[in-house]
Write an enzyme that holds these catalytic residues in place. Structure first.
Site, PDB file in Angstrom:
ATOM      1  N   GLN A  63       0.860  -1.178   0.000  1.00 14.98           N
ATOM      2  CA  GLN A  63       0.000   0.000   0.000  1.00 14.98           C
ATOM      3  C   GLN A  63       0.898   1.229   0.000  1.00 14.98           C
ATOM      4  OE1 GLN A  63      -3.516  -0.302  -0.083  1.00 14.98           O
ATOM      5  NE2 GLN A  63      -2.937  -2.434  -0.453  1.00 14.98           N
ATOM      6  N   TYR A  68       6.313   8.760   0.347  1.00 13.32           N
ATOM      7  CA  TYR A  68       6.847   7.406   0.225  1.00 13.32           C
ATOM      8  C   TYR A  68       7.097   6.642   1.523  1.00 13.32           C
ATOM      9  CZ  TYR A  68       7.250   8.099  -4.780  1.00 13.32           C
ATOM     10  OH  TYR A  68       6.973   8.333  -6.088  1.00 13.32           O
ATOM     11  N   GLU A  75       4.515  -7.762   2.810  1.00  9.95           N
ATOM     12  CA  GLU A  75       4.942  -8.696   3.849  1.00  9.95           C
ATOM     13  C   GLU A  75       4.637  -8.149   5.237  1.00  9.95           C
ATOM     14  OE1 GLU A  75       7.940  -9.159   0.414  1.00  9.95           O
ATOM     15  OE2 GLU A  75       6.704  -7.568   1.282  1.00  9.95           O
TER      16      GLU A  75
END
Length: 160
Positions: A63, A68, A75
């Site tokens: 997502q 950023y 994971e």
């Protein structure tokens, strides 16, 4: 001075069909999770499926966010949810499928460093290895018996 030699052993399946049946199923769930990824910036979609000791399967996808560092890898999305929803239940296997929407990805893609560290935390916490299988969109599937094969000099609570 003394040298330390670190070796690791990974298993490679030529394709998903050659993988164990339960992993084929887990990887298909990772593929479905990958389709739910939100990656408008990197165009790199990742899906994960984690098989828990109690039979539950937890999935996650990456997502992203315009800021950023605020995004989260697939994971960690899955492993943190599993830890929150099923505390104390061991994670047995993890299947990771990753690839670009810009070009075909056939190279097996392992977890990034931050995800390796997060997986290590849970492997140490449960005192039991987590099998990790990873691949691109198609092609070879790599199996690691433990996160320790991917991050041999793990930073964990023993050094704090």
């Amino acid at each position: 001075m003394k040298e330390i030699k670190i070796e690791t052993t990974l298993s490679v399946f030529e394709d998903l069909k050659e993988s164990p049946e339960n992993i084929v199923s887990l990887m298909k769930q990772a593929e479905e999770a990958r389709e739910k990824a939100y990656a408008p910036y990197s165009k790199f979609l990742v899906g994960v499926a984690i098989q828990l000791e109690n039979g539950e399967v937890i999935t996650g996808s990456n997502q992203e966010n315009a800021s950023y560092p605020s995004g989260l890898c697939a994971e960690r999305t899955a492993i943190y949810y599993a830890g929150a929803k099923y505390p104390g239940v061991a994670m047995k296997s993890m299947a990771i499928m990753a690839g670009s929407t810009i070009h075909k990805t056939i190279t097996p893609i392992p977890p990034c460093g931050a995800c390796r560290q997060a997986i290590a935390e849970y492997e140490v916490k449960q005192d039991e290895p987590i099998e990790i299988y990873f691949m691109g969109e198609s092609g070879k599937v790599v199996k690691s018996e433990s996160l320790a094969n991917l991050l041999p000099l793990v930073f964990d609570k023993s050094v704090l």
